[in-house]
Design a protein around this motif. Sequence first.
Motif, short mmCIF file in Angstrom:
data_model
loop_
_atom_site.label_atom_id
_atom_site.label_comp_id
_atom_site.label_asym_id
_atom_site.label_seq_id
_atom_site.Cartn_x
_atom_site.Cartn_y
_atom_site.Cartn_z
N HIS A 1 0.82 -1.20 0.00
CA HIS A 1 0.00 0.00 0.00
C HIS A 1 0.85 1.26 0.00
O HIS A 1 0.39 2.32 -0.35
CB HIS A 1 -0.93 0.01 1.22
CG HIS A 1 -1.89 -1.14 1.22
ND1 HIS A 1 -2.94 -1.23 0.34
CD2 HIS A 1 -1.95 -2.25 1.97
CE1 HIS A 1 -3.60 -2.34 0.56
NE2 HIS A 1 -3.02 -2.98 1.55
N GLN A 2 2.12 1.14 0.35
CA GLN A 2 2.98 2.29 0.44
C GLN A 2 3.71 2.58 -0.87
O GLN A 2 4.23 3.65 -1.05
CB GLN A 2 4.00 2.09 1.56
CG GLN A 2 3.34 1.99 2.92
CD GLN A 2 4.33 1.61 4.00
OE1 GLN A 2 5.50 1.40 3.73
NE2 GLN A 2 3.87 1.50 5.22
N GLN A 3 3.78 1.62 -1.77
CA GLN A 3 4.49 1.80 -3.03
C GLN A 3 3.51 1.83 -4.18
O GLN A 3 2.51 1.15 -4.15
CB GLN A 3 5.47 0.65 -3.26
CG GLN A 3 6.79 0.83 -2.59
CD GLN A 3 7.75 -0.25 -3.06
OE1 GLN A 3 7.35 -1.30 -3.51
NE2 GLN A 3 9.02 0.03 -2.95
N HIS A 4 3.85 2.61 -5.22
CA HIS A 4 3.06 2.59 -6.43
C HIS A 4 3.43 1.37 -7.24
O HIS A 4 4.59 0.99 -7.32
CB HIS A 4 3.33 3.85 -7.28
CG HIS A 4 2.83 5.10 -6.63
ND1 HIS A 4 1.50 5.34 -6.40
CD2 HIS A 4 3.48 6.17 -6.18
CE1 HIS A 4 1.36 6.51 -5.83
NE2 HIS A 4 2.56 7.03 -5.67
N GLN A 5 2.43 0.74 -7.83
CA GLN A 5 2.71 -0.38 -8.72
C GLN A 5 1.99 -0.11 -10.03
O GLN A 5 0.84 0.31 -10.04
CB GLN A 5 2.24 -1.70 -8.11
CG GLN A 5 3.06 -2.08 -6.90
CD GLN A 5 2.80 -3.51 -6.49
OE1 GLN A 5 2.01 -4.21 -7.08
NE2 GLN A 5 3.48 -3.93 -5.45
N ASN A 6 2.67 -0.36 -11.11
CA ASN A 6 2.08 -0.14 -12.42
C ASN A 6 0.93 -1.11 -12.66
O ASN A 6 0.98 -2.25 -12.22
CB ASN A 6 3.14 -0.33 -13.52
CG ASN A 6 4.16 0.76 -13.50
OD1 ASN A 6 3.91 1.85 -13.03
ND2 ASN A 6 5.34 0.46 -14.00
N VAL A 7 -0.08 -0.63 -13.36
CA VAL A 7 -1.17 -1.51 -13.74
C VAL A 7 -0.72 -2.41 -14.87
O VAL A 7 0.27 -2.14 -15.55
CB VAL A 7 -2.42 -0.70 -14.17
CG1 VAL A 7 -2.97 0.08 -13.00
CG2 VAL A 7 -2.12 0.20 -15.33
N ARG A 8 -1.45 -3.47 -15.06
CA ARG A 8 -1.09 -4.43 -16.11
C ARG A 8 -1.17 -3.77 -17.48
O ARG A 8 -1.93 -2.84 -17.69
CB ARG A 8 -2.05 -5.61 -16.07
CG ARG A 8 -1.93 -6.40 -14.79
CD ARG A 8 -3.04 -7.40 -14.69
NE ARG A 8 -3.02 -8.32 -15.81
CZ ARG A 8 -3.25 -9.62 -15.70
NH1 ARG A 8 -3.51 -10.13 -14.53
NH2 ARG A 8 -3.22 -10.39 -16.76
#
Length: 131
Positions: free
Chosen positions: A48-55
Motif C-alpha cells: 500500500h505504500q508503493q506505487h505499482q504499475n497496472v497491467r
Amino acid sequence: MATETSMTILDLLMLIFSLALLPAQANAQFGFFDQMFNGGGQGPQQQHQQHQNVRSDSVWYQQQYEAASCDKYLCPGTLSCVHFPHHCPCAFPANEDKVELGEGIAVCASKGGWKAGEVARKIELARKGLL
C-alpha cells in the motif's frame, strides 16, 4: 580450562547470532530477484505504500467490467450505469467536455484550455468539414 570454556560459550553465542542473521542475509541476497520477478517482493502491508504499475493488458479492466452490476447500459469508459449510451459521463470532467452529436451519440473531448462551449463549436465545424 576457564579460557577453553569461555571460548566455547563465545563460539556458541557467535553461532546463535549467525543463525539469527541468516534470514536477513538471504533476503538481502535474493531480494533483488524478488523485485525483478515478483513485482517488488513486498508483503501485503508494504504494497500500500508503493506505487505499482497496472497491467499492460486488458484483463484487469475486463474483470472490473464483468463484475460491475448494471441493469441498463454500462458505460465502457467509466463503468457508470446509465439509461442510454449518450448519458455516459466523461471519465475526466475537469479536463473534458461532453458533446452530443445526435442520434444518441456523444463524445468526450479535451477542453485544451479553450473557453466554455469552444469544444462543441470546433466539433461541429469538423463535422461540417470546415475545420
